[in-house]
Design a protein around this motif. Structure first.
Motif, mmCIF file in Angstrom:
data_model
loop_
_atom_site.group_PDB
_atom_site.id
_atom_site.type_symbol
_atom_site.label_atom_id
_atom_site.label_comp_id
_atom_site.label_asym_id
_atom_site.label_seq_id
_atom_site.Cartn_x
_atom_site.Cartn_y
_atom_site.Cartn_z
ATOM 1 N N LEU A 53 0.791 -1.184 -0.058
ATOM 2 C CA LEU A 53 0.002 0.050 -0.123
ATOM 3 C C LEU A 53 1.057 1.214 -0.170
ATOM 4 O O LEU A 53 0.535 2.294 -0.766
ATOM 5 C CB LEU A 53 -0.958 -0.123 1.272
ATOM 6 N N PHE A 54 1.945 1.205 0.951
ATOM 7 C CA PHE A 54 2.690 2.368 0.942
ATOM 8 C C PHE A 54 3.523 2.555 -0.433
ATOM 9 O O PHE A 54 3.875 3.615 -0.828
ATOM 10 C CB PHE A 54 3.690 2.222 1.863
ATOM 11 N N GLU A 55 3.993 1.404 -0.991
ATOM 12 C CA GLU A 55 4.676 1.612 -2.515
ATOM 13 C C GLU A 55 3.620 2.089 -3.464
ATOM 14 O O GLU A 55 4.161 3.033 -4.153
ATOM 15 C CB GLU A 55 5.274 0.284 -2.821
ATOM 16 N N VAL A 56 2.369 1.542 -3.354
ATOM 17 C CA VAL A 56 1.384 2.054 -4.719
ATOM 18 C C VAL A 56 1.284 3.486 -4.304
ATOM 19 O O VAL A 56 1.358 4.372 -5.186
ATOM 20 C CB VAL A 56 0.219 1.285 -4.402
ATOM 21 N N ALA A 57 1.131 4.064 -2.830
ATOM 22 C CA ALA A 57 0.814 5.601 -2.661
ATOM 23 C C ALA A 57 1.974 6.331 -2.902
ATOM 24 O O ALA A 57 1.826 7.578 -3.538
ATOM 25 C CB ALA A 57 0.404 5.500 -1.070
ATOM 26 N N ALA A 58 3.110 5.965 -2.695
ATOM 27 C CA ALA A 58 4.425 6.633 -3.052
ATOM 28 C C ALA A 58 4.424 6.693 -4.649
ATOM 29 O O ALA A 58 4.981 7.994 -4.998
ATOM 30 C CB ALA A 58 5.415 6.029 -2.759
ATOM 31 N N VAL A 59 4.130 5.823 -5.377
ATOM 32 C CA VAL A 59 4.059 5.673 -6.777
ATOM 33 C C VAL A 59 3.068 6.825 -7.510
ATOM 34 O O VAL A 59 3.377 7.436 -8.331
ATOM 35 C CB VAL A 59 4.141 4.442 -7.572
ATOM 36 N N TRP A 60 2.045 6.717 -6.916
ATOM 37 C CA TRP A 60 0.974 7.752 -7.222
ATOM 38 C C TRP A 60 1.390 9.049 -6.915
ATOM 39 O O TRP A 60 1.042 9.875 -7.762
ATOM 40 C CB TRP A 60 -0.444 7.297 -6.523
ATOM 41 N N CYS A 61 1.765 9.489 -5.860
ATOM 42 C CA CYS A 61 2.365 10.465 -5.441
ATOM 43 C C CYS A 61 3.291 11.356 -6.497
ATOM 44 O O CYS A 61 3.627 12.435 -6.871
ATOM 45 C CB CYS A 61 2.780 10.763 -3.937
#
Length: 179
Positions: A53-61
């Protein structure tokens, strides 16, 4: 005559029930908190797949930095009144335990006024944002044809925006306009 019960252990067999010192207590508390933090972190990261979840959020950001900054600003604006009230609550506790009761009453009055002002502003803004959102939705739906999508219900403005006028044949220069 011996009045002792035979099931009682002798005095020298009693365990040492001395209270731990303050340093030992702090060390035990820190050790317990560290173990609890490690268990919670392991549960969130592995069992709940928090790392994904953190990786997906970081990529989206990284892909949408402007929207991410807007979300961050909106969350800070939303949380700021609660953080201020929490800070005043901590200050009130400190003043209560130190005995500054005159300042505590003043502080509680200020915090109460700020809290009710924030709640009042929230109660006013929620319906306003709702009305603006509904108006914007139906406005954009009519302009872009998202509401019905059928050509018969489009207004002239909608047809103009969706279907630009066709290029007309240019008037040849050989044709003269007579008066």
């Amino acid at each position: 005559m011996n009045n002792k019960n035979s099931s009682d252990p002798p005095n020298d067999a009693l365990p040492n029930l001395r209270a731990p010192s303050l340093d030992q207590f702090h060390e035990l508390l820190l050790h317990t908190l560290q173990k609890s933090w490690l268990r919670v972190r392991h549960f969130v990261m592995s069992e709940l797949r928090g790392s994904e979840l953190f990786e997906v959020a970081a990529v989206w950001c990284a892909r949408n930095p402007h929207i991410a900054i807007c979300f961050l600003a909106a969350s800070l604006v939303f949380l700021l009144p609660f953080l201020i009230i929490f800070g005043f609550g901590i200050a009130t506790m400190v003043m209560t335990f130190t005995g500054l009761l005159v300042l505590e009453g003043t502080l509680l009055t200020i915090v109460s006024m700020m809290f009710f002002a924030c709640l009042g502003g929230f109660a006013i803004m929620v319906p306003v944002i709702g009305v603006v959102t509904v108006g914007a939705y139906f406005g954009f739906a009519q302009v872009y044809g998202l509401y019905d999508g059928k050509d018969r219900t489009k207004t002239a403005f909608t047809r103009f925006v969706k279907d630009p006028p066709k290029q007309r044949d240019a008037v040849p220069t050989s044709v003269a306009i007579s008066e």
